[in-house]
Enzyme design. Structure first.
Site, PDB file in Angstrom:
ATOM      1  N   ARG A  10       6.162   1.107   6.807  1.00 18.13           N
ATOM      2  CA  ARG A  10       6.333   2.306   7.624  1.00 18.13           C
ATOM      3  C   ARG A  10       6.267   2.004   9.113  1.00 18.13           C
ATOM      4  NH1 ARG A  10       1.843   5.532   5.076  1.00 18.13           N
ATOM      5  NH2 ARG A  10       1.582   3.811   3.624  1.00 18.13           N
TER       6      ARG A  10
ATOM      7  N   GLU B  77      -7.448  -0.044   2.480  1.00 15.48           N
ATOM      8  CA  GLU B  77      -8.233   1.086   1.950  1.00 15.48           C
ATOM      9  C   GLU B  77      -8.132   1.101   0.424  1.00 15.48           C
ATOM     10  OE1 GLU B  77      -6.875   4.980   3.140  1.00 15.48           O
ATOM     11  OE2 GLU B  77      -8.746   5.940   2.549  1.00 15.48           O
TER      12      GLU B  77
END
Ligand SMILES: O=P(O)(O)OC[C@H]1O[C@H](OP(=O)(O)OP(=O)(O)O)[C@H](O)[C@@H]1O
Ligand SMILES: Nc1ncnc2[nH]cnc12
Length: 176
Positions: free
Chosen positions: A64, A101
């Site tokens: 992204r 994460e």
């Protein structure tokens, strides 16, 4: 301008619970990209920050980050450098491992992508734990670059990712 734009971007971002793993509230940026005026305004916002800083290359992090880095580099007429996941780049690479994460990974960059003392900015869509950007910054520093700023569309403040960014100045359009 920042607050008005931040409000528009916040309103456009879609929260997707439990993606890609249970417990993760995924910030989906695709609605921002799908709105031509909003996407354009976001890119110009970052270009205004960087246009007078003598930046020679914009570095984007897969995948992204590529979207924003490439549009900013195009607008500023700088070079574009790709930091990719392992095994994707065809030439000799340098790499750094990091934790995410929701998992672990590694990032790589071509050995000749960034020159010593080049003034660069690194861009990604989102700062979570800072593992990805921290590794990206390490790569650029290994190559001898002067990392002027790490720029993000979104920063998840509760994960305190800034602590992993090696003291590099950061800027995020919106904070959650
Ligand atoms: O701060 P961190 O905890 O490292 O997390 C942030 C990174 O996670 C996401 O990428 P992801 O690995 O999901 O890849 P994608 O952009 O290809 O979807 C995001 O685009 C950042 O690159
Ligand atoms: N919560 C999240 N939403 C979108 N991208 C992410 N990358 C890491 N954490 C994320």
């Amino acid at each position: 301008m920042k607050n008005e734009l931040a409000d528009r971007v916040s309103a456009a971002i879609r929260d997707v619970p439990d993606f890609p793993k249970p417990g993760i509230l995924f910030k989906d940026i695709t609605p921002v990209l799908q709105d031509g005026d909003l996407f354009n305004t976001v890119i110009h916002y970052f270009c205004e920050r960087y246009e007078s800083l003598n930046i020679t290359k914009v570095v984007g992090i897969e995948s992204r980050g590529f979207i924003f880095a490439s549009a900013i580099a195009h607008e500023l007429s700088t070079g574009l450098v790709l930091i990719r996941k392992p095994g994707k780049l065809p030439y000799q690479t340098i790499g750094v491992d990091y934790s995410l994460e929701y998992g672990t990974d590694r990032v790589e960059m071509h050995v000749d992508a960034v020159q010593k003392n080049e003034r660069i900015v690194i861009v990604d869509d989102l700062l979570a734990t800072g593992g990805t950007m921290g590794a990206g910054i390490e790569l650029c520093k290994k190559a001898g670059a002067n990392v002027v700023e790490a720029g993000f569309l979104i920063q998840l403040d509760f994960l305190d990712g800034v602590k992993n960014l090696h003291g590099v100045p950061t800027h995020s359009l919106i904070h959650f």
